[in-house]
Design a protein around this motif. Structure first.
Motif, PDB file in Angstrom:
ATOM      1  N   LEU A 132     -29.118  28.685  27.710  1.00  0.00           N
ATOM      2  CA  LEU A 132     -29.122  29.911  28.031  1.00  0.00           C
ATOM      3  C   LEU A 132     -27.739  30.149  27.509  1.00  0.00           C
ATOM      4  O   LEU A 132     -27.194  29.708  27.907  1.00  0.00           O
ATOM      5  CB  LEU A 132     -29.433  30.577  29.663  1.00  0.00           C
ATOM      6  CG  LEU A 132     -30.284  30.200  30.120  1.00  0.00           C
ATOM      7  CD1 LEU A 132     -30.234  30.087  31.531  1.00  0.00           C
ATOM      8  CD2 LEU A 132     -31.900  31.519  29.356  1.00  0.00           C
ATOM      9  N   LEU A 133     -27.805  30.737  26.204  1.00  0.00           N
ATOM     10  CA  LEU A 133     -26.694  31.665  25.994  1.00  0.00           C
ATOM     11  C   LEU A 133     -26.903  33.500  26.342  1.00  0.00           C
ATOM     12  O   LEU A 133     -27.943  34.219  26.286  1.00  0.00           O
ATOM     13  CB  LEU A 133     -26.834  31.572  24.085  1.00  0.00           C
ATOM     14  CG  LEU A 133     -26.620  29.756  23.633  1.00  0.00           C
ATOM     15  CD1 LEU A 133     -27.061  29.927  22.404  1.00  0.00           C
ATOM     16  CD2 LEU A 133     -25.393  29.285  24.670  1.00  0.00           C
ATOM     17  N   ALA A 204     -36.779  24.223  25.774  1.00  0.00           N
ATOM     18  CA  ALA A 204     -36.364  23.041  26.640  1.00  0.00           C
ATOM     19  C   ALA A 204     -36.252  22.452  25.327  1.00  0.00           C
ATOM     20  O   ALA A 204     -34.450  21.995  24.862  1.00  0.00           O
ATOM     21  CB  ALA A 204     -36.360  22.451  27.251  1.00  0.00           C
ATOM     22  N   GLU A 205     -36.398  21.959  24.593  1.00  0.00           N
ATOM     23  CA  GLU A 205     -36.233  21.198  23.433  1.00  0.00           C
ATOM     24  C   GLU A 205     -35.650  21.296  21.780  1.00  0.00           C
ATOM     25  O   GLU A 205     -34.945  20.707  20.906  1.00  0.00           O
ATOM     26  CB  GLU A 205     -38.103  20.725  22.027  1.00  0.00           C
ATOM     27  CG  GLU A 205     -38.610  22.070  21.279  1.00  0.00           C
ATOM     28  CD  GLU A 205     -39.510  23.034  22.933  1.00  0.00           C
ATOM     29  OE1 GLU A 205     -40.158  23.719  22.517  1.00  0.00           O
ATOM     30  OE2 GLU A 205     -39.664  22.464  23.743  1.00  0.00           O
ATOM     31  N   ASP A 206     -34.997  22.619  22.391  1.00  0.00           N
ATOM     32  CA  ASP A 206     -34.566  23.263  21.083  1.00  0.00           C
ATOM     33  C   ASP A 206     -32.570  23.158  21.518  1.00  0.00           C
ATOM     34  O   ASP A 206     -31.237  23.360  21.065  1.00  0.00           O
ATOM     35  CB  ASP A 206     -34.464  25.112  21.433  1.00  0.00           C
ATOM     36  CG  ASP A 206     -35.389  25.068  20.591  1.00  0.00           C
ATOM     37  OD1 ASP A 206     -35.453  24.179  19.394  1.00  0.00           O
ATOM     38  OD2 ASP A 206     -35.735  25.862  20.704  1.00  0.00           O
ATOM     39  N   SER A 207     -32.199  22.313  22.845  1.00  0.00           N
ATOM     40  CA  SER A 207     -31.106  22.325  23.199  1.00  0.00           C
ATOM     41  C   SER A 207     -30.421  21.178  22.114  1.00  0.00           C
ATOM     42  O   SER A 207     -31.950  20.585  21.839  1.00  0.00           O
ATOM     43  CB  SER A 207     -30.705  21.840  24.449  1.00  0.00           C
ATOM     44  OG  SER A 207     -31.514  22.649  25.845  1.00  0.00           O
ATOM     45  N   GLY A 208     -29.208  21.252  22.235  1.00  0.00           N
ATOM     46  CA  GLY A 208     -29.007  20.192  21.337  1.00  0.00           C
ATOM     47  C   GLY A 208     -28.298  21.073  20.095  1.00  0.00           C
ATOM     48  O   GLY A 208     -28.211  20.433  18.888  1.00  0.00           O
ATOM     49  N   LYS A 209     -29.724  21.197  19.244  1.00  0.00           N
ATOM     50  CA  LYS A 209     -29.774  21.756  18.273  1.00  0.00           C
ATOM     51  C   LYS A 209     -28.367  23.074  17.862  1.00  0.00           C
ATOM     52  O   LYS A 209     -28.071  23.867  19.387  1.00  0.00           O
ATOM     53  CB  LYS A 209     -31.073  23.076  17.773  1.00  0.00           C
ATOM     54  CG  LYS A 209     -31.669  22.079  17.825  1.00  0.00           C
ATOM     55  CD  LYS A 209     -33.257  22.382  17.771  1.00  0.00           C
ATOM     56  CE  LYS A 209     -34.561  21.372  17.293  1.00  0.00           C
ATOM     57  NZ  LYS A 209     -36.059  22.092  17.331  1.00  0.00           N
ATOM     58  N   SER A 232     -21.385  30.503  15.159  1.00  0.00           N
ATOM     59  CA  SER A 232     -23.216  29.796  16.057  1.00  0.00           C
ATOM     60  C   SER A 232     -22.226  29.527  17.043  1.00  0.00           C
ATOM     61  O   SER A 232     -21.192  29.660  17.352  1.00  0.00           O
ATOM     62  CB  SER A 232     -22.981  28.513  14.524  1.00  0.00           C
ATOM     63  OG  SER A 232     -21.835  28.470  14.431  1.00  0.00           O
ATOM     64  N   ALA A 233     -23.820  28.509  17.547  1.00  0.00           N
ATOM     65  CA  ALA A 233     -23.783  28.145  18.916  1.00  0.00           C
ATOM     66  C   ALA A 233     -24.016  26.836  19.109  1.00  0.00           C
ATOM     67  O   ALA A 233     -25.475  27.540  18.179  1.00  0.00           O
ATOM     68  CB  ALA A 233     -23.173  28.298  20.152  1.00  0.00           C
ATOM     69  N   ILE A 234     -23.720  25.462  20.488  1.00  0.00           N
ATOM     70  CA  ILE A 234     -24.757  24.995  19.857  1.00  0.00           C
ATOM     71  C   ILE A 234     -25.668  25.331  21.120  1.00  0.00           C
ATOM     72  O   ILE A 234     -24.713  25.630  22.443  1.00  0.00           O
ATOM     73  CB  ILE A 234     -24.136  23.633  20.150  1.00  0.00           C
ATOM     74  CG1 ILE A 234     -23.636  22.641  19.123  1.00  0.00           C
ATOM     75  CG2 ILE A 234     -25.128  22.184  20.931  1.00  0.00           C
ATOM     76  CD1 ILE A 234     -23.759  22.567  18.493  1.00  0.00           C
ATOM     77  N   ILE A 235     -26.883  25.409  21.295  1.00  0.00           N
ATOM     78  CA  ILE A 235     -27.502  25.448  22.703  1.00  0.00           C
ATOM     79  C   ILE A 235     -27.324  24.478  23.670  1.00  0.00           C
ATOM     80  O   ILE A 235     -27.968  23.528  23.291  1.00  0.00           O
ATOM     81  CB  ILE A 235     -29.071  25.654  21.818  1.00  0.00           C
ATOM     82  CG1 ILE A 235     -29.066  27.084  20.850  1.00  0.00           C
ATOM     83  CG2 ILE A 235     -29.839  25.390  23.022  1.00  0.00           C
ATOM     84  CD1 ILE A 235     -30.956  26.605  20.067  1.00  0.00           C
ATOM     85  N   PRO A 236     -26.920  24.503  24.852  1.00  0.00           N
ATOM     86  CA  PRO A 236     -27.298  23.616  26.101  1.00  0.00           C
ATOM     87  C   PRO A 236     -27.754  23.370  26.326  1.00  0.00           C
ATOM     88  O   PRO A 236     -29.008  23.799  25.973  1.00  0.00           O
ATOM     89  CB  PRO A 236     -26.247  24.650  26.682  1.00  0.00           C
ATOM     90  CG  PRO A 236     -26.463  25.598  26.276  1.00  0.00           C
ATOM     91  CD  PRO A 236     -27.047  26.176  25.020  1.00  0.00           C
TER      92      PRO A 236
END
Length: 236
Positions: A132-133, A204-209, A232-236
């Motif tokens: 969540l961002l 959920a599979e996007d976490s870390g991207k 940009s940001a890293i998806i937690p």
């Protein structure tokens, strides 16, 4: 008579007061350029006086059915003259808003065209939780938004896995990024919002991207402004 004229007050005493104000203004030097003939002003003054006199009688003890009818006719004549003057002389040449207010009329709304946005916009990224961002949108320093042109925000975004997406992932439904973008035009997804806080709930599979964003203003007609900076940001 039906008093449905939207520019007239509702009560007869107020209508007389408005008509008297018109006579005063139309006799002033300021109104000379409006080219209202003196005869029209004289007629309005006479009709206003007649309406004021018969209104006093209609509201007094001497009121009769005849006086009531005479009052109705007097106000019909006065309002008809006001309508004629308003439609014939107040719009050619057009009066200023200050002139209209001085006559007890509503100022005209601006008819200026809505221009395309020229300000730039960016956002701070807030981490809310797992995948969540939230973007907290603001104008780029040095730009002042125009409420009419800068109606809302078009947020472009795209996701890039570590090392960049494979050809299959780049061509797939999520259109992941092969490399970091250098322009907002390279970001494959977009959403429009008028909120200054916009939440993104990624899979959920996007976490870390890494997710890249770029925003521009958009007016109500769909005209767009220049892109702001990419962030940009890293998806937690």
């Amino acid at each position: 008579m039906s008093y449905s004229e939207h520019w007239l007050p509702g009560k007869r005493a107020e209508q007389v007061a408005m008509a008297k104000d018109w006579v005063t203004v139309l006799k002033s030097p300021e109104a000379a350029s409006w080219n209202v003939p003196a005869a029209q002003v004289t007629e309005l003054e006479a009709l206003t006086t007649a309406a004021e006199v018969i209104l006093a009688a209609a509201e007094g003890r001497e009121r009769t059915m005849v006086i009531t009818e005479q009052c109705r006719e007097a106000f019909e004549a006065m309002v008809a003259k006001m309508r004629y003057i308003k439609n014939r002389f107040f719009f050619v040449p057009p009066l200023t808003n200050a002139n209209l207010v001085g006559l007890g009329l509503k100022a005209e709304k601006s008819s200026a065209p809505i221009l395309a946005p020229d300000a730039q916009v960016e956002a701070d990224v807030i981490y809310l939780g797992i995948h969540l961002l939230e973007l907290r949108i603001r104008p780029v320093a040095g730009f002042t938004p125009d409420p009419r042109s800068d109606y809302g925000f078009r947020i472009y975004y795209g996701i890039m896995p570590p090392g960049g997406a494979s050809i299959e992932a780049a061509l797939g439904i999520n259109r992941e990024l092969v490399k970091p973008p250098v322009s907002g035009k390279e970001l494959p997804h977009s959403v429009f919002t008028r909120r200054k806080r916009e939440r993104f709930d990624f899979s959920a599979e996007d976490s870390g991207k890494r997710v890249y964003f770029c925003i521009h203003y958009e007016n109500a007609k769909g005209d767009v402004g220049p892109f702001g900076p990419i962030f940009s940001a890293i998806i937690p």
